[in-house]
Design an enzyme around this catalytic site. Sequence first.
Site, PDB file in Angstrom:
ATOM      1  N   MET A 293      18.509  43.034  37.236  1.00  0.00           N
ATOM      2  CA  MET A 293      18.005  42.261  38.369  1.00  0.00           C
ATOM      3  C   MET A 293      16.478  42.283  38.464  1.00  0.00           C
ATOM      4  SD  MET A 293      20.190  40.534  40.018  1.00  0.00           S
ATOM      5  CE  MET A 293      21.922  40.384  40.435  1.00  0.00           C
ATOM      6  N   TYR A 441      18.972  30.809  44.252  1.00  0.00           N
ATOM      7  CA  TYR A 441      19.814  31.649  43.399  1.00  0.00           C
ATOM      8  C   TYR A 441      19.125  32.962  43.026  1.00  0.00           C
ATOM      9  CZ  TYR A 441      17.722  29.162  39.246  1.00  0.00           C
ATOM     10  OH  TYR A 441      16.915  28.597  38.302  1.00  0.00           O
ATOM     11  N   GLU A 442      19.917  33.828  42.403  1.00  0.00           N
ATOM     12  CA  GLU A 442      19.480  35.183  42.052  1.00  0.00           C
ATOM     13  C   GLU A 442      19.060  35.960  43.305  1.00  0.00           C
ATOM     14  OE1 GLU A 442      19.972  37.633  39.267  1.00  0.00           O
ATOM     15  OE2 GLU A 442      19.805  35.593  38.534  1.00  0.00           O
ATOM     16  N   GLY A 443      19.764  35.695  44.417  1.00  0.00           N
ATOM     17  CA  GLY A 443      19.452  36.324  45.696  1.00  0.00           C
ATOM     18  C   GLY A 443      18.519  35.441  46.498  1.00  0.00           C
TER      19      GLY A 443
END
Length: 596
Positions: A293, A441-443
């Site tokens: 991440m 996206y990706e949080g």
Amino acid sequence: MADYQAPLREIRFVLNEVFDAPSLWASMPRLAERVDPDTADAILEEAGKVTTNVFAPLNREGDEQGCTWNDGEVTTPEGFREAYQVLVEGGWNGLGGNPEFDGMGMPKTLVVQFEEMLQASNMAFGLAPMLTAGACLSLDAHGSQELKQKYLPNLYSGVWSGSMDLTEPHCGTDLGIMRTKAVPNADGSYSLTGTKIFITWGEHDMAENIIHFVLAKLPDAPKGPKGISLFLVPKLMVNDDGSLGERNAFSCGSIEKKMGIKASATCVMNFDGAKGWLIGEENKGLAAMFTMMNYERLGVGIQGLGAAEASLQSAREYAFERIQSRAPSGAQQPEKAADPIIVHPDVRRMILTMKAYVEGGRAFSTYVGQWLDVAKFSDEDQRRTQAEGLVALLTPVAKAYLTDRGLDVCVIGQQVFGGHGYIREWGQEQLVRDARITQIYEGANGIQALDLLGRKVVGSQGRLYELFAEDMAAFIEKEMANPALKPFLEPLAASLERLSDVTEHVLEQSQKDPNAPGAASVDYTNMFGLTALAYMWAKMVVAAAPKAEADTSGFYSGKLKTAHFFYDRLLPGTVALAESIRSGSDTVMAHAANEF
């Protein structure tokens, strides 16, 4: 619309002159043996060529055509398969990969420069190697030696691609309520059943195999996020000799019709007893995911930066070519019917705002990359611990702030074009559409902001924040006698003090008000980002000032003037943000349900 040109002069300035990356690499033996200035420069040069000449020309047509789905199969736009082969042949997929499994092992400070060029040239296409790189990070850190030997070389080469399968129709951020199940088999494998959505490049025709990394729950798993495991699930089974076997029991049910990144397939994936293998320990899947991440969220931030750079290039060219009205001070080109719009103060304000955010953002992404390299490669325990803390703190800032400003810059670029910016011909509207997803996206960025303030700052009782504040303070102390920094150090120190004050204020508020971090988090992230970019601009002044007087190209003198613009016109925003943060959560939480 201007054709994208890789900004190699800007990239080399940040990498070599601002951060002196070659000295950093030479100080860490594991990097020193892999990369030197000549190697790095050759990589940058080739990256500039391939992104400018191969990937960028496909960007608009890819958006026009999009991906198509037919009976579970996804066809990519014309030219994408050939471009992907160029990516494979150049070894770009494994640029930062583990050399033990045929990766190149290059430092992140260098890799982020390629990532910017890739995402700026063609974001939809660039998502494919980005997802593969993230999958490789998790596998390399947590997979068994057998799985790594079997899968990593072909993933690094790009012969196989990777995909991350997290989200489900009923859960996005709250992964603890996912329903995808993994049942153990007698041979040590697992059978996975469930549906995943929003799976980027989950199905396509560019690589011969797609390796899915799927989050799922075992039958006896604890409830919530502590019961999630990570599994490797290949599209085509891989035999012991490395050859490909039968199709696994999952398929692409459809692809989404989206606002942007239309040339990237966003898939619904249906798993029907698909065979997979556990990565890491049971119920420790989130830990395996979070290994990648920090890198992936920085990568999404760089997508925002890349879109912003593309928008800046087009808007700047247009501003010098488009003629409209006369300059307020009188005709600048009297031989023409009107002056180019760059003469108008408001157009200059827009272009300089774009330039200040893009160039500051490039320095910030390299700054974060530097700490990722120290955390991974340093042999000094104290230095590595410091770097790990800074990476944890700075990652949500990189993701949220760079993508928020990325969209802002794309919208400003569209505004420079006026009506031409709203139609497809000029490309600015595509950049606006493409950049928008980076905030989601990706949080999503609200979650990133809460991660920064709630988990990293309040959760550490300010200890992680102090690492950043100490780094800035050390820079200010070191440069006190530098005459070039005289106009900048006082406002920089004031901004740091202001950020430290509101940090302490929120820490105190959160002891008695659980809503305090959530109410302040977005404003805090923006204030942190502005302060961090002010720090980056001060670093750039240190590098540019000694060369500005003799500079005839305008490169270094332009840097100093842009730094003044940032400090005079953008940095004062921290004052308003501080006031908003200090207001607390009362007005945010005061409404009853029937008052909205």
